[in-house]
Design an enzyme around this catalytic site. Sequence first.
Site, PDB file in Angstrom:
ATOM      1  CG  HIS A 176     -13.245   3.025   2.963  1.00  0.00           C
ATOM      2  ND1 HIS A 176     -14.156   3.837   3.416  1.00  0.00           N
ATOM      3  CD2 HIS A 176     -11.805   3.302   3.192  1.00  0.00           C
ATOM      4  CE1 HIS A 176     -13.309   4.766   4.047  1.00  0.00           C
ATOM      5  NE2 HIS A 176     -11.947   4.335   4.061  1.00  0.00           N
ATOM      6  N   GLY A 200     -11.203   7.701   8.027  1.00  0.00           N
ATOM      7  CA  GLY A 200     -12.000   7.922   6.603  1.00  0.00           C
ATOM      8  C   GLY A 200     -12.825   7.122   7.005  1.00  0.00           C
ATOM      9  NE  ARG A 225      -7.305   6.180  20.125  1.00  0.00           N
ATOM     10  CZ  ARG A 225      -6.287   5.414  19.376  1.00  0.00           C
ATOM     11  NH1 ARG A 225      -6.048   4.187  19.847  1.00  0.00           N
ATOM     12  NH2 ARG A 225      -6.158   5.785  18.153  1.00  0.00           N
ATOM     13  NE  ARG A 265      -6.199   1.532  -0.291  1.00  0.00           N
ATOM     14  CZ  ARG A 265      -5.997   2.676   0.138  1.00  0.00           C
ATOM     15  NH1 ARG A 265      -5.073   3.048   1.264  1.00  0.00           N
ATOM     16  NH2 ARG A 265      -7.295   3.282   0.290  1.00  0.00           N
ATOM     17  N   GLY A 324     -15.505   1.737  14.328  1.00  0.00           N
ATOM     18  CA  GLY A 324     -16.440   0.755  14.318  1.00  0.00           C
ATOM     19  C   GLY A 324     -16.143  -0.571  15.028  1.00  0.00           C
ATOM     20  NE  ARG A 331     -10.862  12.126   4.013  1.00  0.00           N
ATOM     21  CZ  ARG A 331     -10.693  10.660   3.767  1.00  0.00           C
ATOM     22  NH1 ARG A 331     -11.526  10.183   2.918  1.00  0.00           N
ATOM     23  NH2 ARG A 331      -9.560  10.225   4.282  1.00  0.00           N
ATOM     24  CD  GLU A 388      -8.952  -1.360   4.001  1.00  0.00           C
ATOM     25  OE1 GLU A 388      -9.478  -0.823   3.170  1.00  0.00           O
ATOM     26  OE2 GLU A 388      -8.675  -0.980   5.224  1.00  0.00           O
ATOM     27  CG  HIS A 396     -14.244   1.337   6.629  1.00  0.00           C
ATOM     28  ND1 HIS A 396     -13.618   0.207   6.080  1.00  0.00           N
ATOM     29  CD2 HIS A 396     -13.654   2.651   6.700  1.00  0.00           C
ATOM     30  CE1 HIS A 396     -12.448   0.635   6.429  1.00  0.00           C
ATOM     31  NE2 HIS A 396     -12.386   2.050   6.665  1.00  0.00           N
ATOM     32  CG  ASN A 439      -1.812   1.260   1.073  1.00  0.00           C
ATOM     33  OD1 ASN A 439      -1.828   1.902   0.485  1.00  0.00           O
ATOM     34  ND2 ASN A 439      -2.822   1.244   2.217  1.00  0.00           N
TER      35      ASN A 439
END
Length: 401
Positions: free
Chosen positions: A184, A216, A290, A95, A338, A245, A389, A212, A11
């Site tokens: 994603h 992001g 957190r 990726r 999640g 974002r 992933e 997800h 990646n």
Amino acid sequence: MVISMNVLVINCGSSSLKYQLIDSETEAVLAKGLAERIGIEGSCLTHQPAGKDKVRIEAAMPDHNEAVRLVIEALTDQEHGVVSSLAEIGAVGHRVVHGGEKFTKAVLIDDEVKKDIEELSSLAPLHNPANLIGIDSCKANMPDTPMVAVFDTAFHQTMPKKAYMYALPYEYYEKYKVRRYGFHGTSHDFVSKHAAELVGKDRKDLKIIVCHLGNGASVSAVKNGECVDTSMGMTPLEGLIMGTRSGDIDPAIIEYICKKEGLTVEEVNAVLNKKSGVLGLSNHLSSDFRDLDEAAQGGNEYAKLALDTYCYRVAKYIGAYAMAMQGVDIIAFTAGCGENNYAVRAGVCEYLKYLGVVVNDEKLHIRGEDLIVSEPESSITVMIVPTNEELSIARQTMEVV
Ligand code: AMP
């Protein structure tokens, strides 16, 4: 015949390169690591062989070729290596962020594919050029090893036209390919497949919503095994509120802020990508959940607002996708928040009560493992499914080679 081999998953970012070496038969991670600050002063490689101590290698990496060379050296090193030679790496899975409309599944990389990825760079100027550099650097270091491109957008290519078109002049789609693509995809594919396995059913017989929720974040609606809608758009800026974002906003805000703050369109775009989301909403407190959790528990009103607004947006998308699919069997939470964050999951599940969802609050506190958190009487099965992933990229690479 079942072929087994080690797959190197890459990646590549503009100044970094993440990797994992995965045994395709056992699916064990033999080693993983990260090369950072490539092309910048102070570059370093962190290499973690399975079952051994992590090593930090500080070495100059003027370019990605050198980074890949160091990764191969680490993987084959006598002391902290995990294979004896390059010949033990059977394939490389890369990726690639944007596959446009051209790529609906993973493909073997040849010159034609590289040209296509390059052409798609106008849709993902921050990502595709870096992904290509990773491909070229691996090719330079292992010319005889097959390389596969696995696209973030591919899984969403099954969306119907009504879900991916923007209500803009039609020629923008024809001339510039302005449409929704979604991202994603590797994660949404992996998680929806595994969610079906967890209830012992075929994905083809289910309606699944995957949330997800990482730095992001995106939601997808997976009906009978195919993606029918997802929250990210032409770029990963659309949809949910994210770490930094904005997600969905009124597009007229851009011109308004340009005028009020004396900024250019590019500068406002950077604000939407890097200074908005929960970071912006929390009055620049943090993009990390957190920190927000802790601040909200301490009574910080901005942090509370950020968390409330975030959960509300996720719940709105779930509502919309329940309607889009005319029903939902499974809602699966994945990625950093999640998988780990109680407050976010509980906040979203509070809205789901309306649909007849009953969750077990104790289970909602459990972190990072495959787990059904809804009660048997719940109208929809709610679960936590850690995403993977890299494993998904390795599996898709194996399928291609
Ligand atoms: P990702 O991009 O998938 O790595 O997700 C990053 C997000 O997950 C950050 O906002 C983290 O605060 C959140 N996250 C990761 N671990 C935890 C945890 N143990 N508790 C709460 N949030 C977490």
